[in-house]
Design a protein around this motif. Sequence first.
Motif, PDB file in Angstrom:
ATOM      1  N   ARG A 128       0.830  -1.239  -0.030  1.00 18.83           N
ATOM      2  CA  ARG A 128      -0.119   0.084   0.137  1.00 18.83           C
ATOM      3  C   ARG A 128       0.805   1.222   0.031  1.00 18.83           C
ATOM      4  O   ARG A 128       0.494   2.204  -0.812  1.00 18.83           O
ATOM      5  N   GLU A 129       1.931   1.212   0.744  1.00 20.59           N
ATOM      6  CA  GLU A 129       2.739   2.543   0.848  1.00 20.59           C
ATOM      7  C   GLU A 129       3.648   2.767  -0.609  1.00 20.59           C
ATOM      8  O   GLU A 129       4.066   3.735  -0.785  1.00 20.59           O
ATOM      9  N   ALA A 130       3.474   1.616  -1.261  1.00 20.18           N
ATOM     10  CA  ALA A 130       4.169   1.760  -2.528  1.00 20.18           C
ATOM     11  C   ALA A 130       3.394   2.144  -3.871  1.00 20.18           C
ATOM     12  O   ALA A 130       3.555   2.396  -4.946  1.00 20.18           O
ATOM     13  N   GLY A 131       1.935   2.463  -3.184  1.00 21.64           N
ATOM     14  CA  GLY A 131       0.939   2.820  -4.056  1.00 21.64           C
ATOM     15  C   GLY A 131      -0.135   1.953  -4.608  1.00 21.64           C
ATOM     16  O   GLY A 131      -1.070   2.147  -5.426  1.00 21.64           O
ATOM     17  N   ALA A 132       0.160   0.622  -4.274  1.00 20.37           N
ATOM     18  CA  ALA A 132      -0.839  -0.373  -4.528  1.00 20.37           C
ATOM     19  C   ALA A 132      -2.212  -0.435  -4.106  1.00 20.37           C
ATOM     20  O   ALA A 132      -2.154   0.467  -2.697  1.00 20.37           O
ATOM     21  N   VAL A 133      -2.960  -0.912  -4.296  1.00 23.55           N
ATOM     22  CA  VAL A 133      -4.219  -0.879  -3.656  1.00 23.55           C
ATOM     23  C   VAL A 133      -4.461  -2.464  -3.129  1.00 23.55           C
ATOM     24  O   VAL A 133      -4.084  -3.300  -3.576  1.00 23.55           O
ATOM     25  N   THR A 134      -4.999  -2.665  -2.080  1.00 18.30           N
ATOM     26  CA  THR A 134      -5.275  -3.752  -1.263  1.00 18.30           C
ATOM     27  C   THR A 134      -6.737  -4.155  -0.665  1.00 18.30           C
ATOM     28  O   THR A 134      -7.426  -3.040  -0.427  1.00 18.30           O
ATOM     29  N   GLY A 135      -7.152  -5.072  -0.798  1.00 15.12           N
ATOM     30  CA  GLY A 135      -8.437  -5.525  -0.271  1.00 15.12           C
ATOM     31  C   GLY A 135      -8.545  -6.905  -0.576  1.00 15.12           C
ATOM     32  O   GLY A 135      -7.869  -7.658  -0.628  1.00 15.12           O
ATOM     33  N   GLY A 136     -10.066  -7.277  -0.164  1.00 12.88           N
ATOM     34  CA  GLY A 136     -10.623  -8.485  -0.277  1.00 12.88           C
ATOM     35  C   GLY A 136     -11.541  -8.621  -1.425  1.00 12.88           C
ATOM     36  O   GLY A 136     -11.373  -8.306  -2.272  1.00 12.88           O
ATOM     37  N   ARG A 137     -12.925  -9.230  -0.920  1.00 14.30           N
ATOM     38  CA  ARG A 137     -13.876  -9.140  -1.673  1.00 14.30           C
ATOM     39  C   ARG A 137     -14.317  -7.730  -1.922  1.00 14.30           C
ATOM     40  O   ARG A 137     -13.809  -6.718  -1.187  1.00 14.30           O
ATOM     41  N   PRO A 138     -15.333  -7.280  -3.145  1.00 17.12           N
ATOM     42  CA  PRO A 138     -15.623  -5.940  -3.020  1.00 17.12           C
ATOM     43  C   PRO A 138     -16.119  -5.364  -1.636  1.00 17.12           C
ATOM     44  O   PRO A 138     -17.092  -5.972  -1.156  1.00 17.12           O
ATOM     45  N   GLY A 139     -15.424  -4.283  -1.225  1.00 18.11           N
ATOM     46  CA  GLY A 139     -15.924  -3.716  -0.250  1.00 18.11           C
ATOM     47  C   GLY A 139     -15.242  -4.048   1.078  1.00 18.11           C
ATOM     48  O   GLY A 139     -15.624  -3.506   2.246  1.00 18.11           O
ATOM     49  N   ALA A 140     -14.492  -5.184   1.037  1.00 19.00           N
ATOM     50  CA  ALA A 140     -13.997  -5.680   2.422  1.00 19.00           C
ATOM     51  C   ALA A 140     -12.532  -5.646   2.286  1.00 19.00           C
ATOM     52  O   ALA A 140     -11.945  -5.464   1.333  1.00 19.00           O
ATOM     53  N   SER A 165      -8.260 -10.412   3.812  1.00 13.38           N
ATOM     54  CA  SER A 165      -8.336 -11.355   4.787  1.00 13.38           C
ATOM     55  C   SER A 165      -8.058 -12.740   4.518  1.00 13.38           C
ATOM     56  O   SER A 165      -7.672 -13.099   3.350  1.00 13.38           O
ATOM     57  N   GLY A 166      -8.300 -13.735   5.592  1.00 16.51           N
ATOM     58  CA  GLY A 166      -8.054 -15.138   5.213  1.00 16.51           C
ATOM     59  C   GLY A 166      -9.111 -15.594   4.071  1.00 16.51           C
ATOM     60  O   GLY A 166      -8.678 -16.371   3.453  1.00 16.51           O
ATOM     61  N   GLU A 167     -10.306 -14.856   4.055  1.00 13.25           N
ATOM     62  CA  GLU A 167     -11.332 -15.377   2.880  1.00 13.25           C
ATOM     63  C   GLU A 167     -10.831 -14.899   1.572  1.00 13.25           C
ATOM     64  O   GLU A 167     -10.701 -15.996   0.671  1.00 13.25           O
ATOM     65  N   LEU A 168     -10.079 -13.723   1.356  1.00 14.54           N
ATOM     66  CA  LEU A 168      -9.439 -13.282   0.024  1.00 14.54           C
ATOM     67  C   LEU A 168      -8.327 -12.212   0.488  1.00 14.54           C
ATOM     68  O   LEU A 168      -8.832 -11.078   1.084  1.00 14.54           O
ATOM     69  N   ALA A 169      -7.324 -12.220  -0.108  1.00 12.04           N
ATOM     70  CA  ALA A 169      -6.514 -11.192  -0.002  1.00 12.04           C
ATOM     71  C   ALA A 169      -6.150 -10.565  -1.728  1.00 12.04           C
ATOM     72  O   ALA A 169      -5.515 -11.635  -2.413  1.00 12.04           O
ATOM     73  N   LEU A 170      -5.975  -9.458  -1.893  1.00 14.48           N
ATOM     74  CA  LEU A 170      -5.892  -9.261  -3.379  1.00 14.48           C
ATOM     75  C   LEU A 170      -4.730  -7.639  -3.184  1.00 14.48           C
ATOM     76  O   LEU A 170      -5.138  -6.668  -2.384  1.00 14.48           O
ATOM     77  N   ALA A 171      -3.773  -7.557  -3.593  1.00 14.75           N
ATOM     78  CA  ALA A 171      -2.830  -6.435  -3.990  1.00 14.75           C
ATOM     79  C   ALA A 171      -2.620  -6.200  -5.220  1.00 14.75           C
ATOM     80  O   ALA A 171      -2.141  -7.187  -6.045  1.00 14.75           O
TER      81      ALA A 171
END
Length: 269
Positions: free
Chosen positions: A227-239, A242-248
């Motif tokens: 994130r500090e390098a400019g990436a967006v991070t999250g999981g499912r839309p709006g989440a 987490s262990g459910e899903l991690a995306l960067a």
Amino acid sequence: MTVISEDLKAELLDVGLEAARQAGALLRDGRPADLAVAATKSSPIDVVTEMDIAAEKLITGILAERRPEDGLLGEEGADSPGTSGVRWVVDPLDGTVNYLYGLPSWGVSIAAEYRGETVVGVVAAPMRGETYHAVLGGGAWMGTARLACRAAAPLDQALVGTGFAYVQARRVRQAEVAQRIIPRVRDIRRGGSAALDLCDVAAGRLDAYYERGLNPWDLAAGELIAREAGAVTGGRPGAAASGELALAGTPAVFASLQPLLEEAGAWHD
């Protein structure tokens, strides 16, 4: 954003860097040269487990000495709440199979949370000769070089990292998801260390990374660095991730890949 003094952030970073450096040296120098020879037998796996536990013990010892009031969550079982508002989230050896086989992509991941938000992340990769770090609001770094994720690219030109679980049923499902993703992207890589994959997004070596089934210690430091390098991070839309899903990913690739993963059911087995 969490309100935390610059002095405290600097102290936490210093402690995290020192703990990661010492643990990384222990793992690098203590690995038997012939560890991979009998990789299918129980003995080398036991050695890896012993090294993992030894690295966490070293880290927890440094934290107890330098920051005795802090909490701790560690992969090898350390779990204490603390009283300072700071909690350390520690993976002493991320990429254990790589370590077992003598592959260089393994690392030590150490994050510091303050009142529930990650404020410092350190990932040391001794066999790469690289140490990544980030402080909330202060950018991401590899040594003294500031990191930035890749420039915008369409999804079909994106190099995407992922990982697979140890549990067979989940691996089968993850393979099905990957099968749906591969035709839509440039290619897929499976590095074997979530922490380093997230750092590779930060360093521009991957356009994105996703995985289901991560634990907090797999994710905490690397997500902040990305994130500090400019990436967006999250999981499912709006989440959140987490262990459910991690995306960067880079902002453009994240925006395209997240709905594709949702459609593919990457968040469930």
